[in-house]
Scaffold this motif. Structure first.
Motif, PDB file in Angstrom:
ATOM      1  N   ARG A  75       0.782  -1.233   0.000  1.00  0.00           N
ATOM      2  CA  ARG A  75       0.000   0.000   0.000  1.00  0.00           C
ATOM      3  C   ARG A  75       0.817   1.289   0.000  1.00  0.00           C
ATOM      4  N   VAL A  76       1.788   1.439   0.923  1.00  0.00           N
ATOM      5  CA  VAL A  76       2.520   2.699   1.060  1.00  0.00           C
ATOM      6  C   VAL A  76       3.210   3.122  -0.237  1.00  0.00           C
ATOM      7  N   PRO A  77       3.901   2.221  -0.958  1.00  0.00           N
ATOM      8  CA  PRO A  77       4.520   2.655  -2.216  1.00  0.00           C
ATOM      9  C   PRO A  77       3.524   3.249  -3.205  1.00  0.00           C
ATOM     10  N   PHE A  78       2.310   2.728  -3.236  1.00  0.00           N
ATOM     11  CA  PHE A  78       1.324   3.236  -4.181  1.00  0.00           C
ATOM     12  C   PHE A  78       0.740   4.572  -3.714  1.00  0.00           C
ATOM     13  N   ASP A  79       0.596   4.737  -2.416  1.00  0.00           N
ATOM     14  CA  ASP A  79       0.200   6.048  -1.889  1.00  0.00           C
ATOM     15  C   ASP A  79       1.235   7.105  -2.266  1.00  0.00           C
ATOM     16  N   PHE A  80       2.511   6.736  -2.115  1.00  0.00           N
ATOM     17  CA  PHE A  80       3.577   7.689  -2.405  1.00  0.00           C
ATOM     18  C   PHE A  80       3.693   7.947  -3.901  1.00  0.00           C
ATOM     19  N   LEU A  81       3.512   6.906  -4.713  1.00  0.00           N
ATOM     20  CA  LEU A  81       3.515   7.087  -6.162  1.00  0.00           C
ATOM     21  C   LEU A  81       2.452   8.105  -6.571  1.00  0.00           C
ATOM     22  N   LYS A  82       1.272   7.969  -6.024  1.00  0.00           N
ATOM     23  CA  LYS A  82       0.175   8.889  -6.368  1.00  0.00           C
ATOM     24  C   LYS A  82       0.511  10.314  -5.963  1.00  0.00           C
ATOM     25  N   SER A 104       8.234  -2.194 -14.785  1.00  0.00           N
ATOM     26  CA  SER A 104       7.883  -3.053 -13.656  1.00  0.00           C
ATOM     27  C   SER A 104       8.431  -4.436 -13.944  1.00  0.00           C
ATOM     28  N   LEU A 105       9.420  -4.850 -13.128  1.00  0.00           N
ATOM     29  CA  LEU A 105      10.138  -6.082 -13.420  1.00  0.00           C
ATOM     30  C   LEU A 105      10.586  -6.737 -12.112  1.00  0.00           C
ATOM     31  N   PRO A 106      10.274  -8.020 -11.896  1.00  0.00           N
ATOM     32  CA  PRO A 106       9.470  -8.914 -12.725  1.00  0.00           C
ATOM     33  C   PRO A 106       7.976  -8.666 -12.523  1.00  0.00           C
ATOM     34  N   CYS A 107       7.179  -9.153 -13.467  1.00  0.00           N
ATOM     35  CA  CYS A 107       5.745  -8.871 -13.406  1.00  0.00           C
ATOM     36  C   CYS A 107       4.963  -9.921 -12.648  1.00  0.00           C
ATOM     37  N   PHE A 208       9.905  -0.138 -10.908  1.00  0.00           N
ATOM     38  CA  PHE A 208       9.467  -0.976  -9.793  1.00  0.00           C
ATOM     39  C   PHE A 208      10.188  -2.310  -9.917  1.00  0.00           C
ATOM     40  N   CYS A 209      11.001  -2.625  -8.920  1.00  0.00           N
ATOM     41  CA  CYS A 209      11.700  -3.915  -8.872  1.00  0.00           C
ATOM     42  C   CYS A 209      11.792  -4.302  -7.402  1.00  0.00           C
ATOM     43  N   ARG A 210      10.755  -4.960  -6.912  1.00  0.00           N
ATOM     44  CA  ARG A 210      10.601  -5.099  -5.464  1.00  0.00           C
ATOM     45  C   ARG A 210      10.806  -6.537  -4.988  1.00  0.00           C
ATOM     46  N   ASN A 211      11.625  -6.648  -3.934  1.00  0.00           N
ATOM     47  CA  ASN A 211      11.805  -7.916  -3.215  1.00  0.00           C
ATOM     48  C   ASN A 211      12.233  -9.072  -4.116  1.00  0.00           C
ATOM     49  N   VAL A 212      13.163  -8.799  -5.013  1.00  0.00           N
ATOM     50  CA  VAL A 212      13.674  -9.872  -5.863  1.00  0.00           C
ATOM     51  C   VAL A 212      15.195  -9.955  -5.822  1.00  0.00           C
ATOM     52  N   THR A 233      16.296   7.340 -15.522  1.00  0.00           N
ATOM     53  CA  THR A 233      16.671   8.710 -15.840  1.00  0.00           C
ATOM     54  C   THR A 233      17.443   9.340 -14.690  1.00  0.00           C
ATOM     55  N   ASP A 234      18.141  10.437 -14.998  1.00  0.00           N
ATOM     56  CA  ASP A 234      18.969  11.074 -13.980  1.00  0.00           C
ATOM     57  C   ASP A 234      18.164  11.455 -12.739  1.00  0.00           C
ATOM     58  N   ASP A 235      16.927  11.841 -12.932  1.00  0.00           N
ATOM     59  CA  ASP A 235      16.072  12.244 -11.811  1.00  0.00           C
ATOM     60  C   ASP A 235      15.041  11.167 -11.489  1.00  0.00           C
ATOM     61  N   GLY A 236      15.320   9.923 -11.941  1.00  0.00           N
ATOM     62  CA  GLY A 236      14.331   8.860 -11.789  1.00  0.00           C
ATOM     63  C   GLY A 236      14.249   8.299 -10.386  1.00  0.00           C
ATOM     64  N   VAL A 237      13.245   7.469 -10.188  1.00  0.00           N
ATOM     65  CA  VAL A 237      12.943   6.903  -8.883  1.00  0.00           C
ATOM     66  C   VAL A 237      12.845   5.387  -8.997  1.00  0.00           C
ATOM     67  N   LEU A 238      13.514   4.699  -8.105  1.00  0.00           N
ATOM     68  CA  LEU A 238      13.480   3.242  -8.050  1.00  0.00           C
ATOM     69  C   LEU A 238      12.684   2.802  -6.831  1.00  0.00           C
ATOM     70  N   PHE A 239      11.619   2.033  -7.070  1.00  0.00           N
ATOM     71  CA  PHE A 239      10.842   1.439  -5.980  1.00  0.00           C
ATOM     72  C   PHE A 239      11.385   0.030  -5.762  1.00  0.00           C
TER      73      PHE A 239
END
Length: 426
Positions: A75-82, A104-107, A208-212, A233-239
């Motif tokens: 939940r929290v990552p999606f709240d923050f994404l929004k 988004s990897l892996p799917c 998005f590359c979570r818990n892998v 990207t230079d200003d990108g975000v990794l979840f």
């Protein structure tokens, strides 16, 4: 049960699996299922088939790594994404030019990329303002994701969005993602360790590359992360996920966002740098090519990102003491919150992971507790209490061999680790 060494060696180059994956109850279940499918009644015959058939090896790994996922997991990552989209990206985006690109990897079976698509729609983006690429090593999972059909177990807890708006009941206990959402995600077979599988589709502002990554060996983990880094990207975000300590792989990345979001972004190397509680706003300039960015980061110092006015405060040394007190008094939710904040915002802490494992165990969340105890041992190989907990859990699963291994490791440690005197009570 453990794989023969020669077969375990086959898995490392192609899949990058850590040796710990090649043992334990997950291996038992995968082996027995594949033996049944192939009509074999003994392990030695099946292992011979694995040595001879690359196709069977792929099918075996698919079964071994079957992921458990659900919509809007954590939940929290999606709240923050929004909030990031509405507060940072939309105000600076040029409607006719800018497209938010997401990987988004892996799917797995598709729950995560569809959750991302729905979150972006809920944030106010139009379909033409974003694109999502997702994939998996397993062609079977990719096809399942494209189909977008799930049972009720894919929905847990309270609904995050109005379910009927994005999903339809198709009978026989099945729920399908509506076509207008499915059309927002492109799927293809991709190997996380091979950046060539997705690099040409980048660069991406969000990954998005979570818990892998925790399941990979060191070499594969570095290769996977380097590929993701080049495609961000230079200003990108990794979840990432709670188990993926990105800052331990590359210290050019720092934590951003609230505790529990597990977001990372590039930062200038600085031992005294404060940790902001908000992501940097995207730049409006055109995005450079991946190779050009790679050379830039090899030869230049990255500009320091703007600091938040209200930086996240690192938990004090007394925070775990307070979490232990709350856990012992039965206030497990508050204790868990403190532990997760400590893990997310502080240096890697074996004791914090161990205490979180104890709390999860008290809440009967055995699989998650086991993962935290394993992470504890990863951070502190001499943590006897975690070793004994792992031995106990292995015994409860009926895996006496693994339990014996954990107990022997614990017996070799001279002093017990610092931990709670008693497990938290329910």
């Amino acid at each position: 049960m453990s794989l023969p060494p020669d077969i375990a060696d086959l898995l490392a180059p192609k899949y990058g699996l850590d040796p710990s994956i090649c043992t334990g109850p997950g291996l038992v279940a995968a082996t027995r299922l594949r033996m049944e499918i192939n009509g074999l009644d003994d392990e030695f015959s099946y292992y011979d088939q694995l040595r001879q058939s690359g196709e069977e090896l792929d099918a075996f790994v698919e079964e071994l790594l079957i992921p458990e996922s659900w919509f809007f997991r954590d939940r929290v990552p999606f709240d923050f994404l929004k909030s990031w989209v509405t507060e940072s990206w939309l105000p600076t985006a040029k409607p006719e030019v800018d497209v938010l690109r997401v990987l988004s990897l892996p799917c797995a079976a598709g729950q995560e990329p569809y959750s991302i698509a729905i979150t972006l729609l809920e944030a106010g983006l139009r379909p033409e303002q974003f694109s999502i690429l997702s994939g998996d090593l397993s062609p079977r999972f990719v096809e399942q994701a494209r189909e977008g059909t799930y049972r009720s177990i894919a929905f847990r807890g309270e609904d995050y969005v109005e379910r009927e708006k994005y999903f339809e009941d198709i009978g026989e206990g099945l729920i399908r993602v509506r076509s207008f959402v499915r059309n927002l995600v492109s799927f293809k077979s991709m190997n996380l360790v091979c950046a060539e599988d997705y690099a040409d589709d980048g660069p991406f502002q969000l990954i998005f590359c979570r818990n892998v990554l925790i399941y990979f060996n060191d070499d594969a983990r570095r290769m996977a992360f380097e590929g993701l880094e080049r495609s961000l990207t230079d200003d990108g975000v990794l979840f990432a996920g709670h188990a993926d300590a990105i800052f331990r792989i590359n210290d050019d990345f720092g934590r951003y966002g609230p505790p529990g979001a597990f977001c990372y972004s590039r930062r200038a190397k600085s031992e005294t740098e404060d940790v902001p509680d908000a992501l940097p706003k995207p730049q409006s300039k055109p995005l450079p090519a991946i190779e050009k960015r790679r050379r830039f980061f090899q030869t230049s110092k990255v500009a320091e990102l703007p600091k938040s006015k209200d930086p996240v405060r690192l938990p004090s040394a007394d925070s775990l003491t307070e979490a232990k007190r709350l856990a012992d008094s039965g206030q497990l939710e508050d204790a868990e919150r403190i532990c997760r904040e400590r893990i997310d915002t502080g240096p890697a802490s074996a004791d914090a992971c161990f205490l979180l494992g104890e709390i999860l165990l008290a809440r009967k969340e055995v699989a998650d507790a086991d993962a935290q105890f394993r992470r504890t041992v990863y951070l502190d190989k001499s943590h006897r209490d975690a070793l004994f907990r792992l031995a106990l859990l292995a015994e409860q699963r009926g895996d006496s061999r693994e339990a014996g291994n954990w107990r022997r490791r614990a017996a070799n440690r001279a002093q017990p680790s610092t931990s709670m005197t008693n497990s938290p009570s329910t």
